[in-house]
Design a protein around this motif. Structure first.
Motif, short mmCIF file in Angstrom:
data_model
loop_
_atom_site.label_atom_id
_atom_site.label_comp_id
_atom_site.label_asym_id
_atom_site.label_seq_id
_atom_site.Cartn_x
_atom_site.Cartn_y
_atom_site.Cartn_z
N GLY A 190 57.53 -3.63 -8.03
CA GLY A 190 55.96 -4.05 -8.46
C GLY A 190 54.88 -3.26 -7.42
N CYS A 191 53.72 -3.70 -7.54
CA CYS A 191 52.69 -3.04 -6.67
C CYS A 191 51.50 -4.07 -6.87
CB CYS A 191 52.09 -1.92 -7.50
SG CYS A 191 51.02 -1.00 -6.37
N ASN A 192 50.76 -4.13 -5.72
CA ASN A 192 49.60 -5.24 -5.37
C ASN A 192 48.38 -4.23 -5.38
OD1 ASN A 192 51.39 -7.09 -5.36
ND2 ASN A 192 50.92 -7.56 -3.39
N LYS A 193 48.38 -3.06 -5.64
CA LYS A 193 47.28 -2.18 -5.23
C LYS A 193 46.16 -2.28 -6.26
CE LYS A 193 47.62 -0.29 -1.20
NZ LYS A 193 48.04 -1.46 -0.43
N PHE A 194 46.49 -2.39 -7.65
CA PHE A 194 45.52 -2.63 -8.82
C PHE A 194 44.53 -1.43 -8.64
CE2 PHE A 194 47.10 -6.78 -8.51
CZ PHE A 194 47.26 -6.97 -9.84
N CYS A 195 44.72 -0.31 -8.51
CA CYS A 195 44.14 0.85 -8.71
C CYS A 195 43.58 0.63 -10.20
CB CYS A 195 44.99 2.37 -8.67
SG CYS A 195 45.61 2.51 -7.05
N THR A 196 42.28 0.91 -10.34
CA THR A 196 41.59 0.66 -11.77
C THR A 196 42.12 1.39 -12.88
OG1 THR A 196 39.90 2.17 -11.08
CG2 THR A 196 39.45 0.04 -10.43
N TYR A 197 42.80 2.55 -12.75
CA TYR A 197 43.24 3.16 -13.85
C TYR A 197 44.79 3.10 -14.14
CZ TYR A 197 45.10 5.83 -9.84
OH TYR A 197 45.57 6.31 -8.84
N CYS A 198 45.60 2.25 -13.32
CA CYS A 198 46.88 2.12 -13.47
C CYS A 198 47.47 0.59 -14.21
CB CYS A 198 47.23 1.74 -12.05
SG CYS A 198 49.26 2.32 -12.19
N ILE A 199 48.23 0.94 -14.90
CA ILE A 199 48.96 -0.30 -15.66
C ILE A 199 50.15 -0.81 -15.02
CG2 ILE A 199 50.47 0.98 -16.99
CD1 ILE A 199 48.33 -1.36 -18.77
N GLY A 234 59.89 2.93 -4.31
CA GLY A 234 59.13 1.67 -4.49
C GLY A 234 57.76 2.12 -4.93
N GLN A 235 56.93 1.33 -5.56
CA GLN A 235 55.68 1.85 -6.10
C GLN A 235 54.55 2.25 -4.62
OE1 GLN A 235 57.08 0.61 -9.00
NE2 GLN A 235 56.22 2.64 -10.08
N ASN A 236 54.93 1.41 -3.61
CA ASN A 236 54.10 1.72 -2.61
C ASN A 236 54.96 1.27 -1.26
OD1 ASN A 236 52.63 1.56 -0.36
ND2 ASN A 236 51.24 -0.14 -1.03
N GLY A 309 39.54 2.38 -6.95
CA GLY A 309 40.12 1.25 -6.21
C GLY A 309 41.12 1.55 -5.38
N ARG A 310 41.12 3.00 -4.82
CA ARG A 310 42.36 3.48 -4.11
C ARG A 310 42.33 2.56 -2.49
NH1 ARG A 310 46.75 5.19 -5.69
NH2 ARG A 310 46.71 6.95 -4.03
N GLY A 311 41.14 2.23 -2.15
CA GLY A 311 41.19 1.60 -0.75
C GLY A 311 41.19 2.32 0.35
S1 SF4 Z 1 48.64 4.01 -8.79
FE1 SF4 Z 1 50.27 3.62 -7.59
S2 SF4 Z 1 49.19 2.29 -5.78
FE2 SF4 Z 1 47.50 2.44 -7.60
S3 SF4 Z 1 48.24 0.64 -8.82
FE3 SF4 Z 1 49.30 2.25 -9.63
S4 SF4 Z 1 51.60 2.09 -8.73
FE4 SF4 Z 1 50.13 0.87 -7.67
#
Ligand code: SF4
Length: 471
Positions: A190-199, A234-236, A309-311
């Motif tokens: 999983g991932c908690n980052k929620f980049c605005t383009y990513c599902i 891992g996603q991150n 939303g890359r942070g």
């Molecule tokens: S691009 Fe990568 S870091 Fe960003 S929400 Fe998607 S999986 Fe997570």
């Protein structure tokens, strides 16, 4: 043929505690595949490849035999990717193309799983347009695959079982690895980052880490079987252990993985925001942690990074990059870049080119932005004409390729250690494999088997491959 459909879609709040469980295989399933064959079609990222190995492991436990050709398989699994709309259309296209295989052999089972199955609109489309798919299950209930497959055989109806939830961690899942010397090892999901383009956070759930002892045990088992290279997945990965309240969890894990003595350790994917100095030091200090890093940047412009939303800012990225280079001069870098994000101006794209001039990546996975339904960016106006996006992509790729070639030329005359993967896919007369620097090396050599570590003298360089001779 009209079939009954059993649909079970469980929506839970996407926050909550992480369930930890252990895979239990019921003996009754052992007979299910006697005399039958299977084929797993993987689409998308390494996480999917690893899930495909788990599904293969379960099918082998159920006595199915693996075949490479879909037309020879009694069970065909479409292990899907949702990261881009084009990836989804590709799978829908394959389903249509393979429809006749199913019609000619009604006993053949089509199952679809992975990220696409987590999307309600995809399930609706599958049931309407591809009713010959017998089983749809999601990323969170992969451990229930044997039960679900048995139900398909017994009930002769379409089964849909998908859960939307924060996700859990299931240990002791079987695995049938696609390589005996290279292994993907999940360290978190999983991932908690929620980049605005990513599902991904919507299809794979929230970040949850496996316990370190289970990861180390998996590596030791692989190593005892002769395994040479492990990629921690891992996603991150840099966020490993945050959910377990661990301080500097990823570096600590990385060091313990290095201490197993396995020949090569890689990790994938890193996030610039969470990358710590201690991880850089561990990479520098442990020879079996490979000095090659995939560090996605996505854009060279701060406003675009903010809207993605890359942070992090581009200054932060440069600082991290320069720090890594200063401490580990031989390190190689790859990255991901998106062009044509909503509102991206010519000047903002120029910033991405400046970034490439600074970092001189060895390779970049470059993409034209396309909106992903269900993500915040999909609500932004997709206002860059496709022709402009394509032009930017071409410019970018040419720039990256010239740096990649120049980087590769510095290896000519040097000797690199290569993990041989057998004959090259393009030319069976030569061998190929990856160096420690993650360079694809095509080389001449005799009496060398796949899985052997070989020293290769580099004789020629292309943008993305090296040529050489085993010494
Ligand atoms: S691009 Fe990568 S870091 Fe960003 S929400 Fe998607 S999986 Fe997570």
């Amino acid at each position: 043929m009209n079939k009954n459909i059993s649909v079970h879609i469980k929506n839970q709040p996407l926050v909550g505690t992480i369930e930890r469980d252990s895979f239990l295989f019921q003996e009754e399933f052992m007979q299910l595949g006697i005399g039958k064959t299977y084929c797993v079609l993987n689409y998308g990222c390494q996480a999917n490849v690893r899930d495909g190995e788990t599904l293969s492991g379960m099918l082998e436990m159920m006595s199915f035999q693996k075949v490479d050709k879909i037309e020879e398989a009694d069970v065909v699994i479409f292990n899907t990717c949702a990261v881009r709309q084009t990836a989804e259309e590709h799978v829908f296209g394959k389903l249509s193309a393979y429809k006749s295989y199913k019609e000619n052999h009604p006993g053949r089972i089509f199952a679809l799983c992975g990220c696409m199955a987590q999307e309600e609109n995809v399930i609706e489309r599958l049931l309407k347009k591809h009713p010959y798919v017998d089983l749809i299950f999601g990323t969170h209930n992969i451990d229930r695959f044997p039960q679900l497959l048995q139900r398909v055989y017994e009930e002769k109806q379409t089964i849909v079982e998908v859960e939307a939830k924060p996700g859990g961690v299931i240990e002791n899942l079987p695995v049938e690895r696609s390589s005996s010397y290279k292994a993907f090892v999940n360290i978190m999901y999983g991932c908690n980052k929620f980049c605005t383009y990513c599902i991904v956070p919507y299809t794979r759930g929230r970040e949850r880490s496996r316990l370190k002892e289970n990861i180390i045990e998996e590596i030791r088992t692989f190593q005892a079987q002769g395994g040479k290279e492990v990629t921690l997945l891992g996603q991150n990965v840099n966020a490993y252990g945050k959910d377990l309240k661990l301080e500097d969890g990823f570096t600590d894990l990385l060091i313990d993985c290095a201490k197993t003595g396995v020949d090569r350790i890689r990790f994938y994917t890193s996030h610039p925001k969470d990358y710590s100095v201690t991880t850089i030091e561990a990479m520098r200090d442990y020879p079996n942690i490979m000095k090659s890093l995939h560090l996605p940047v996505q854009s060279g412009n701060n406003e675009i990074l903010r809207r993605m939303g890359r942070g992090y800012t581009i200054e932060h990225y440069f600082q991290l990059f320069d720090d890594l280079k200063a401490r580990i001069p031989e390190i190689t870098f790859t990255t991901d870049i998106i062009v044509g994000f909503p509102g991206e101006t010519d000047e903002q794209f120029e910033d991405t080119l400046k970034l490439v001039d600074h970092c001189k990546f060895d390779l970049a996975y470059t993409f034209v932005y396309s909106p992903r339904e269900g993500t915040p960016a999909a609500k932004m106006p997709d206002d860059i004409p496709l022709s402009v996006k394509k032009e930017r992509l071409q410019t970018l790729n040419a720039r990256i390729s010239s740096y990649a070639k120049a980087n590769n030329e510095t290896y000519v005359g040097k000797t690199l250690e290569v993990l041989c993967e057998g004959p090259s896919k393009k030319n069976l007369a030569i061998l190929s494999g990856y160096s420690k620097e993650n360079k694809l090396v095509n080389f001449k050599g005799e009496n060398i088997q796949a899985g052997e570590l070989v020293n290769v003298e580099i004789t020629d360089a292309k943008s993305y491959t090296l040529d050489g001779q085993a010494v």
